[in-house]
Design an enzyme around this catalytic site. Structure first.
Site, short mmCIF file in Angstrom:
data_model
loop_
_atom_site.label_atom_id
_atom_site.label_comp_id
_atom_site.label_asym_id
_atom_site.label_seq_id
_atom_site.Cartn_x
_atom_site.Cartn_y
_atom_site.Cartn_z
N GLU A 59 30.61 -41.07 -18.27
CA GLU A 59 30.92 -41.42 -19.40
C GLU A 59 30.42 -42.85 -20.01
O GLU A 59 30.05 -42.82 -20.99
CB GLU A 59 32.62 -41.20 -19.97
CG GLU A 59 32.93 -39.76 -19.44
CD GLU A 59 33.47 -39.68 -18.07
OE1 GLU A 59 34.56 -39.10 -17.72
OE2 GLU A 59 32.98 -40.36 -17.18
N ALA A 161 16.27 -23.68 11.78
CA ALA A 161 14.97 -22.76 11.60
C ALA A 161 15.06 -21.83 12.75
O ALA A 161 15.00 -22.37 14.03
CB ALA A 161 13.97 -23.94 11.61
N SER A 175 10.20 -25.86 21.09
CA SER A 175 10.81 -25.64 19.66
C SER A 175 9.89 -26.44 18.52
O SER A 175 10.23 -26.09 17.48
CB SER A 175 12.18 -26.03 19.56
OG SER A 175 12.37 -27.51 19.71
N THR A 203 20.62 -31.43 22.19
CA THR A 203 19.56 -31.70 21.29
C THR A 203 19.08 -32.84 21.55
O THR A 203 17.80 -33.08 21.54
CB THR A 203 20.05 -31.34 19.73
OG1 THR A 203 20.37 -29.82 19.82
CG2 THR A 203 19.00 -31.59 19.02
N LEU A 211 16.44 -38.18 13.27
CA LEU A 211 17.51 -37.65 12.34
C LEU A 211 17.41 -38.69 11.18
O LEU A 211 18.52 -38.93 10.66
CB LEU A 211 18.66 -37.68 12.89
CG LEU A 211 18.87 -36.53 14.16
CD1 LEU A 211 20.53 -36.27 14.25
CD2 LEU A 211 18.45 -35.22 13.58
N ARG A 214 12.65 -39.66 6.77
CA ARG A 214 11.34 -40.05 6.74
C ARG A 214 10.21 -39.34 5.69
O ARG A 214 9.59 -40.12 5.09
CB ARG A 214 10.55 -40.06 8.13
CG ARG A 214 11.47 -40.58 9.18
CD ARG A 214 10.58 -40.43 10.48
NE ARG A 214 10.27 -39.02 10.77
CZ ARG A 214 11.32 -38.29 11.28
NH1 ARG A 214 12.34 -38.48 11.68
NH2 ARG A 214 11.04 -37.10 11.67
N GLU A 301 22.85 -30.04 12.66
CA GLU A 301 21.56 -29.43 12.66
C GLU A 301 21.11 -28.86 14.24
O GLU A 301 20.18 -28.48 14.64
CB GLU A 301 20.45 -30.53 12.57
CG GLU A 301 20.19 -30.86 11.06
CD GLU A 301 18.75 -31.57 10.95
OE1 GLU A 301 18.18 -31.68 12.02
OE2 GLU A 301 18.51 -32.11 10.06
N THR A 308 26.99 -22.63 17.33
CA THR A 308 28.01 -21.54 17.33
C THR A 308 29.64 -21.92 17.54
O THR A 308 30.12 -21.39 16.91
CB THR A 308 27.83 -21.04 18.87
OG1 THR A 308 26.31 -20.76 18.93
CG2 THR A 308 28.46 -19.85 19.29
#
Length: 369
Positions: A59, A161, A175, A203, A211, A214, A301, A308
């Site tokens: 505002e 993915a 992967s 991971t 992470l 970029r 990620e 899970t």
């Protein structure tokens, strides 16, 4: 007939305010995204949005950008004007001082310090106010803020993915890359939109990711590694660039003191969290700690075990699944064992949006409680 015309006009300018509000994505947390449009005789004479936490609210930004006096004009605001002193002064006071002819509000603010009070102040000063224009769109825009302000917990997005047959890696663990370059840019935009990003130790060890954002402009999120026994090397790439992208390690008391020192010597915070029944970092407790640190949104990620756990414990609010047109056969599943034996007990999703990124299909869903 005139009422219908006015209703359409209100929706038209509220949609403009919503588009402005989205410009604050990734910058205003833990505040909400808000847009404002000032109109006189069907002419926009001022508009603005909340740019950054601690700076002017929408505002005030719109008033400062106005090309003429705003007295008697109609204000369109996606969220109820604040009525308390926080990082800035109450917006509703500045609004009243402008003497608007009418105020149209998308939705009320769930913050107990504000909810209904801003609107009440407008009514006390005899300012005509309409509430609930495109209310559902305005609430959806700030689903992160609404959850955080009501529960004190971050809004959690799980993203992965996978191939068409549900694999995030081949049988050998390879992967890179499951998805296409356009999907990778989408993943970086998701990072930018969240306060923090989280992965598990597996991971970090297998992929050694950075992470960071970029591929898009904007801030890097806080990086979090969940590592119950501090198996991750302090030399991993995720612990670099601490000035541009800070990293913390969430661990348990099972992590030996000598394993903690190399992290602490590099200025990396080692955050000790209680254990769950499996002896791993208690994710419920971790979310509470992050909420107290004003982390209002978290992107998970991976890997499969962490994904899970968040789904099994019903800690996730949103799921973004990128499905690549590939089939690998045997491999690593995106989601592991969740203890579900009957289809009636399956986790239910509401598909919010389905799009294409390159050759990939992107499903953006909300997880129903």
């Amino acid at each position: 007939m005139a009422e219908t015309k006015n209703g359409r006009r209100d929706e038209y300018y509220m949609r403009r305010a919503l588009r402005l509000a989205r410009k604050g994505e990734g910058s205003v947390s833990p505040n909400p995204m808000v847009g404002a449009v000032i109109v006189r005789a069907d002419r926009i004479i001022g508009e603005g949005h909340h740019h950054r936490c601690g700076e002017n609210h929408a505002e005030i930004d719109a008033i400062k950008n106005a090309t003429e006096t705003v007295a008697g004009a109609v204000f369109y605001i996606t969220l109820e004007p604040c009525s308390h002193f926080g990082r800035t002064a109450p917006c509703v006071d500045a609004l009243v001082a402008c003497r608007p002819g009418r105020v149209v509000v998308g939705t009320t603010d769930p913050n107990p310090l504000v909810s209904g009070r801003g609107i009440g102040t407008l009514a006390q000063h005899g300012i005509e106010t309409r509430i609930g224009v495109l209310a559902e769109d305005c609430r959806r825009l700030n689903e992160v803020f609404f959850k955080y302000i009501r529960t004190g917990l971050p809004f959690v997005t799980v993203k992965f993915a996978q191939t068409l047959d549900g694999r995030i890696a081949t049988a050998t663990g390879h992967s890179r890359w499951v998805s296409s370059p356009p999907s990778l840019r989408l993943a970086h935009r998701l990072r930018r939109a969240h306060d923090a990003i989280l992965i598990g130790a597996g991971t970090a060890l297998a992929d050694d990711p950075e992470l960071t954002c970029r591929l898009v402009r904007g801030r890097n999120p806080l990086r979090i590694v969940v590592d119950s026994q501090l198996r991750t090397s302090p030399e991993a790439r995720i612990f670099e660039q601490q000035k541009d992208a800070r990293t913390i390690v969430a661990t348990t008391r099972r992590a030996a003191i000598e394993r903690r020192r190399p992290f602490e010597e590099k200025g990396i915070e080692v955050l000790e969290i209680g254990e769950d029944r499996s002896g791993r970092v208690d994710l419920h407790m971790l979310l509470r700690v992050l909420g107290k640190r004003e982390i209002s949104s978290l992107l998970v990620e991976g890997g499969a075990a962490v994904i899970t756990s968040f789904l099994k414990e019903k800690l996730a609010d949103r799921l973004v699944a990128i499905i690549a047109p590939k089939i690998t056969g045997e491999g690593l599943n995106a989601v592991g064992e969740m203890g579900i034996r009957h289809m009636d007990d399956a986790l239910r999703l509401s598909f919010r949006r389905i799009t294409r990124r390159g050759d990939d299909l992107v499903i953006d869903a909300r997880i129903n409680p």
